[in-house]
Design an enzyme around this catalytic site. Structure first.
Site, PDB file in Angstrom:
ATOM      1  NE  ARG A  26      -2.461  -1.742   3.935  1.00 25.52           N
ATOM      2  CZ  ARG A  26      -2.235  -0.656   4.476  1.00 25.52           C
ATOM      3  NH1 ARG A  26      -1.697   0.573   3.871  1.00 25.52           N
ATOM      4  NH2 ARG A  26      -1.405  -0.729   5.563  1.00 25.52           N
TER       5      ARG A  26
ATOM      6  CE1 TYR B 175       1.488  -7.080  -3.284  1.00 22.83           C
ATOM      7  CE2 TYR B 175       0.583  -6.222  -1.678  1.00 22.83           C
ATOM      8  CZ  TYR B 175       0.922  -6.595  -1.911  1.00 22.83           C
ATOM      9  OH  TYR B 175       1.294  -7.583  -1.078  1.00 22.83           O
TER      10      TYR B 175
ATOM     11  CG  HIS C  73      -7.201  -2.747   9.917  1.00 21.48           C
ATOM     12  ND1 HIS C  73      -5.715  -2.699   9.557  1.00 21.48           N
ATOM     13  CD2 HIS C  73      -6.725  -3.782   9.430  1.00 21.48           C
ATOM     14  CE1 HIS C  73      -5.396  -3.134   9.538  1.00 21.48           C
ATOM     15  NE2 HIS C  73      -5.926  -4.047   9.552  1.00 21.48           N
TER      16      HIS C  73
ATOM     17  CB  SER D 111      -1.094  -3.790   8.326  1.00 20.83           C
ATOM     18  OG  SER D 111      -1.969  -2.895   7.890  1.00 20.83           O
TER      19      SER D 111
ATOM     20  CB  CYS E 266       0.666  -6.221  14.684  1.00 22.62           C
ATOM     21  SG  CYS E 266       2.147  -4.872  13.913  1.00 22.62           S
ATOM     22  N   GLY E 267      -0.609  -9.411  13.468  1.00 25.29           N
ATOM     23  CA  GLY E 267      -0.897 -10.559  13.839  1.00 25.29           C
ATOM     24  C   GLY E 267      -2.473 -10.968  14.363  1.00 25.29           C
TER      25      GLY E 267
ATOM     26  CG  ASN F 276      -0.691 -15.784  12.248  1.00 29.29           C
ATOM     27  OD1 ASN F 276       0.162 -16.847  13.276  1.00 29.29           O
ATOM     28  ND2 ASN F 276       0.204 -14.888  11.144  1.00 29.29           N
TER      29      ASN F 276
ATOM     30  NE  ARG G  44       0.100  -8.226   3.125  1.00 32.85           N
ATOM     31  CZ  ARG G  44      -1.145  -7.762   3.785  1.00 32.85           C
ATOM     32  NH1 ARG G  44      -1.829  -9.088   4.025  1.00 32.85           N
ATOM     33  NH2 ARG G  44      -0.054  -6.985   4.162  1.00 32.85           N
TER      34      ARG G  44
ATOM     35  NE  ARG H 194       4.784  -7.104  14.296  1.00 32.98           N
ATOM     36  CZ  ARG H 194       5.313  -7.996  13.313  1.00 32.98           C
ATOM     37  NH1 ARG H 194       6.695  -8.628  13.919  1.00 32.98           N
ATOM     38  NH2 ARG H 194       4.980  -9.169  12.743  1.00 32.98           N
TER      39      ARG H 194
ATOM     40  CD  GLU I 204       1.863 -22.697  23.796  1.00 35.98           C
ATOM     41  OE1 GLU I 204       0.472 -22.433  24.697  1.00 35.98           O
ATOM     42  OE2 GLU I 204       2.571 -23.152  23.975  1.00 35.98           O
TER      43      GLU I 204
HETATM   44  P1  GTP Z   1      -2.350  -7.144   7.760  1.00 33.13           P
HETATM   45  O1  GTP Z   1      -3.362  -8.628   6.897  1.00 33.13           O
HETATM   46  O2  GTP Z   1      -1.459  -6.820   7.699  1.00 33.13           O
HETATM   47  O3  GTP Z   1      -4.020  -6.277   8.570  1.00 33.13           O
HETATM   48  O4  GTP Z   1      -1.883  -8.739   8.695  1.00 33.13           O
HETATM   49  P2  GTP Z   1      -2.540  -9.706  10.277  1.00 33.13           P
HETATM   50  O5  GTP Z   1      -2.726  -8.328  11.394  1.00 33.13           O
HETATM   51  O6  GTP Z   1      -3.129 -10.209   9.884  1.00 33.13           O
HETATM   52  O7  GTP Z   1      -0.989  -9.939  10.855  1.00 33.13           O
HETATM   53  P3  GTP Z   1      -0.827 -11.590  10.170  1.00 33.13           P
HETATM   54  O8  GTP Z   1      -1.600 -12.278  11.572  1.00 33.13           O
HETATM   55  O9  GTP Z   1      -0.567 -12.680   8.913  1.00 33.13           O
HETATM   56  O10 GTP Z   1       1.134 -11.989  10.910  1.00 33.13           O
HETATM   57  C1  GTP Z   1       2.019 -10.598  10.669  1.00 33.13           C
HETATM   58  C2  GTP Z   1       3.293 -11.528  11.318  1.00 33.13           C
HETATM   59  O11 GTP Z   1       3.046 -11.910  12.786  1.00 33.13           O
HETATM   60  C3  GTP Z   1       3.343 -13.011  10.478  1.00 33.13           C
HETATM   61  O12 GTP Z   1       4.409 -13.705   9.955  1.00 33.13           O
HETATM   62  C4  GTP Z   1       3.136 -13.852  11.420  1.00 33.13           C
HETATM   63  O13 GTP Z   1       3.941 -14.608  11.902  1.00 33.13           O
HETATM   64  C5  GTP Z   1       3.367 -12.672  12.853  1.00 33.13           C
HETATM   65  N1  GTP Z   1       3.047 -13.447  14.374  1.00 33.13           N
HETATM   66  C6  GTP Z   1       1.912 -13.460  14.061  1.00 33.13           C
HETATM   67  N2  GTP Z   1       1.357 -13.682  14.864  1.00 33.13           N
HETATM   68  C7  GTP Z   1       2.263 -14.115  16.192  1.00 33.13           C
HETATM   69  C8  GTP Z   1       2.690 -14.116  17.649  1.00 33.13           C
HETATM   70  O14 GTP Z   1       1.744 -14.314  18.214  1.00 33.13           O
HETATM   71  N3  GTP Z   1       3.790 -13.777  17.562  1.00 33.13           N
HETATM   72  C9  GTP Z   1       5.075 -13.410  17.473  1.00 33.13           C
HETATM   73  N4  GTP Z   1       6.332 -13.783  17.739  1.00 33.13           N
HETATM   74  N5  GTP Z   1       4.859 -13.135  15.949  1.00 33.13           N
HETATM   75  C10 GTP Z   1       3.691 -12.838  15.588  1.00 33.13           C
HETATM   76  C1  SPV Z   2      -3.148  -4.714   5.514  1.00 36.01           C
HETATM   77  O1  SPV Z   2      -1.883  -3.820   5.166  1.00 36.01           O
HETATM   78  O2  SPV Z   2      -3.883  -3.954   6.446  1.00 36.01           O
HETATM   79  C2  SPV Z   2      -3.696  -5.400   3.983  1.00 36.01           C
HETATM   80  C3  SPV Z   2      -3.333  -5.462   3.389  1.00 36.01           C
HETATM   81  O3  SPV Z   2      -4.365  -6.165   5.359  1.00 36.01           O
HETATM   82  S1  SPV Z   2      -3.497  -4.242   1.687  1.00 36.01           S
HETATM   83  O4  SPV Z   2      -4.873  -5.531   1.450  1.00 36.01           O
HETATM   84  O5  SPV Z   2      -2.807  -4.195   1.273  1.00 36.01           O
HETATM   85  O6  SPV Z   2      -3.904  -3.048   2.695  1.00 36.01           O
HETATM   86 MN    MN Z   3      -4.914  -5.362   7.356  1.00 37.33          MN
END
Ligand code: GTP
Ligand code: SPV
Ligand code: MN
Length: 649
Positions: free
Chosen positions: A108, A257, A286, A308, A310-311, A314, A428, A459, A558
């Site tokens: 972005r 993108y 978000h 974005s 930050c997890g 996951n 992605r 983070r 965990e």
């Molecule tokens: P966007 O799609 O950009 O909004 O991201 P998101 O908030 O969905 O983040 P995502 O869950 O994809 O995690 C991004 C990165 O953080 C990945 O590389 C994960 O492996 C890492 N991550 C996620 N959860 C954890 C956690 O609990 N601990 C650690 N150390 N890393 C984590």
């Molecule tokens: C983010 O950056 O928070 C995403 C990926 O989820 S994007 O769709 O490029 O905004």
């Molecule tokens: Mn996002």
């Protein structure tokens, strides 16, 4: 003279276009001579037709394709993209594809994203004199028009203009919104088919004067006419993402993108969405949404805002390590939340798929994501393997022996030897949500799921405990407003710095952040008036590090231990102790049974006076610089009170 239909039949056949519907000539006249190679103009409502006509007149495409959303259509577009070299097949899996973008178009572009309102202060808070605002970008209406006129005339010359009808939210839900995206990218069409409910069914919902969000997108062509990578045309120099809330319009130029081009996502569901939500009295955030069932069979839903990368994905798909717990996923990125008639906050996921960060995703960290993405998935900028699969950082243990890796740039790459990452850090997967093995049974409920707790997080390598609870709703809103996080690869920022990212929405606010906070504060009254109450608010931090730079907390599955504590707090269990920053678990209150790794609980939960005095000062400086006129009084008061409490430590 051949008729228009005859003339264009061979063309559509050449690109493997889906069946050509024979259309009476009169209809071409209606679209000002632009041939329609798929779909029928009569399908379009009067307002949609007008939008398509205006866009065609401006962009001058070779032809128009009204997207029906069928599998046959998707297959033929994929075949075309493959023949152009935009995507390659991944024969190891079922209907999976890999796109490699122009390396200049990988994330972005926040600095090129604008909101257009009459007055600047409708879009962004007025910063202190001499300070540049960091809470969004405003563009004046005349500059908005100029930006369009400088880029769009003739931009689809020789290209197909796709008309993509889509719904954010289940088709027909009272909480859903319809958009029409016009784009010259078949990659976008295929991604939108995964990320939204898209096609004929959506058009059928629109009567002649139904409103919809107008989305216009072109990948563009550089001003000198030279496209450096024909398989991924784009115009990074002149990329611009524009939003006009007053008319529900989105205009995006120059990038193919993710959040720049799949306009239903950040542009509609968050930026335009938040302005609609402000008017209509709800929240567009978000946030992930998950359902969690405890060993007694009691199920609750949680929404969580992390910046974005930050997890969110996951957490939304986690496999709890705590015995007896079950997590189910409603959404991984965006939540639309509204109080119902009883004052219960309810959330829908407006999306239909996951556009998730690939690196770091593995069978060890997120098996549910891994089990989602091996069919019908479009990968972008990941590495590929010689056995027809994908690879990225974190998949080292999942490599078949003897395979060769090609990095995201198409170069040979060697595990343990190559110095650059195999996959782009913001690479992605784009996969249908209903393929997720733990998708929640209620994920498409028209009324949304009831939300019991809201989490903020980011983070924070230093100073911020694993979890703490807000003392009240307005304290929680303050915590959201003061969120900070280490920058990630999801946007164009350089290096790792701690950035303010209030509510994880800094790149996505559709209107003045000061007004946004007032809107959040007003929710408490809204809930009470309807006879309900607001959910509890928490802050979590999976990313605190020790002096050696190692994570103090194992994270991922965990994190269920933290959710368990949160649920017990929602149920009113007295398992907390008061600290100046909020309520933290009493020693032993977080269930650490069976944790594989030894955890330094003292370090993980410590609240240091020195750190928090500095944090308070930095929040104050941020507010003073960014919101000297727009900070709600209540939030200023929360900061004052936090400062006094920390000073008394
Ligand atoms: P966007 O799609 O950009 O909004 O991201 P998101 O908030 O969905 O983040 P995502 O869950 O994809 O995690 C991004 C990165 O953080 C990945 O590389 C994960 O492996 C890492 N991550 C996620 N959860 C954890 C956690 O609990 N601990 C650690 N150390 N890393 C984590
Ligand atoms: C983010 O950056 O928070 C995403 C990926 O989820 S994007 O769709 O490029 O905004
Ligand atoms: Mn996002």
């Amino acid at each position: 003279m051949p008729t228009l239909v005859d003339q264009y039949k061979p063309l559509s056949a050449a690109i493997g276009s889906p069946k050509l519907k024979t259309v009476p000539k009169a209809i071409y006249d209606h679209l000002r001579g632009f041939p329609v190679i798929n779909g029928e103009v009569t399908q379009l409502s009067a307002k949609v037709r007008e939008f398509v006509e205006q866009s065609a007149k401006l962009c001058q495409p070779e032809k128009i394709h009204i997207v029906d959303g069928s599998e046959q259509e998707s297959n033929s577009l994929l075949t075309m993209l493959q023949s152009q070299g935009t995507i390659q097949a991944l024969p190891k899996y079922d209907n999976c594809w890999l796109a490699r973008t122009n390396p200049a178009d990988v994330a972005r572009v926040e600095s090129k994203t604008f909101i257009c309102t009459e007055k600047r202060e409708q879009t962004i808070p007025t910063p202190k004199e001499g300070v540049s605002g960091a809470l969004g970008n405003w563009i004046a209406p005349d500059a908005y028009e100029q930006a369009i006129q400088a880029r769009f005339p003739g931009c689809m010359n020789g290209r197909t203009m796709y008309v993509v009808p889509f719904s954010m939210g289940p088709i027909g839900s009272p909480l859903s919104k319809i958009g029409i995206e016009i784009t010259d990218s078949a990659y976008v069409v295929n991604s939108m088919r995964i990320m939204t409910r898209m096609g004929d069914e959506v058009l059928e919902k629109l009567s002649d004067n139904s409103d919809f969000v107008k989305c216009l997108h072109s990948v563009g062509t550089p001003a000198n006419g030279k496209i450096s990578m024909p398989s991924w045309p784009c115009d990074p120099e002149r990329t611009i993402i524009l939003h006009k809330p007053a008319t529900n319009e989105i205009v995006s130029y120059g990038s193919g993108y993710g959040g720049n081009s799949l306009l239903g996502k950040k542009c509609l569901a968050l930026r335009i969405g938040s302005t609609i939500a402000q008017h209509e009295g709800w929240l567009a955030e978000h946030m992930l949404i998950l359902g969690i069932t405890n060993p007694n069979g009691d199920k609750k839903y949680i929404a969580a805002a992390f910046p974005s990368a930050c997890g969110k994905t996951n957490l939304a798909m986690m496999n709890p390590t705590l015995p007896g717990y079950k997590v189910e996923c409603v959404g991984d990125d965006i939540a639309w939340m509204k109080f119902d008639s009883k004052g219960q906050l309810r959330a829908i996921n407006p999306e239909n798929g996951f556009f998730g960060v690939a690196p770091g995703t593995s069978s060890a960290t997120n098996p549910n994501a891994m089990n989602t993405i091996y069919k019908n998935t479009l990968f972008t900028n990941v590495a590929s393997t010689s056995d027809g699969g994908v690879f990225w950082e974190g998949m080292e243990n999942e490599l078949a022996p003897g395979v060769h890796i090609t990095d995201w740039l198409g170069q040979p790459w060697r595990l343990g030897q190559s110095k650059t990452p195999a996959a782009h850090p913001n690479s992605r997967f784009c996969a249908p949500a209903n393929q997720c093995p733990i998708i929640d049974p209620a994920w498409e409920d028209n009324e949304g799921v009831p939300i019991s707790a809201i989490l903020f997080g980011g983070r924070r390598p230093e100073g911020v405990p694993l979890v703490y609870e807000a003392n009240s709703w307005s304290h929680g809103v303050f915590i959201g407003s003061a969120m900070r996080s280490e920058s990630t690869a999801a946007a164009e920022h350089k290096g790792k710095t701690i950035m303010n990212d209030p509510f994880a929405m800094r790149p996505f606010f559709g209107y003045n952040f000061g007004d946004y906070m007032k809107h959040w504060l007003s929710m408490e009254q809204r809930a009470a008036t309807a006879g309900g109450s607001v959910p509890k608010i928490f802050h979590v931090n999976w990313f605190r590090k020790n002096e050696q730079g190692k994570f103090l907390w194992p994270g991922f599955g965990e994190n269920s231990r933290v959710l368990d504590w949160i649920l017990r707090r929602v149920d009113g269990e007295e398992c907390y102790q008061q600290t100046p920053i909020g309520r933290v678990p009493t020693p032993g209150a977080i269930n650490m049974d069976g944790l594989a790794q030894r955890v330094d609980e003292k370090q993980l939960f410590s609240v240091s006076k020195k750190f928090w005095l500095k944090e308070v000062e930095e929040i104050k400086q941020y507010y003073d610089a960014q919101l000297p006129l727009d900070l709600p009084q209540q939030i200023g008061k929360e900061l004052q009170e936090l400062r006094s409490r920390v000073e008394e430590m």
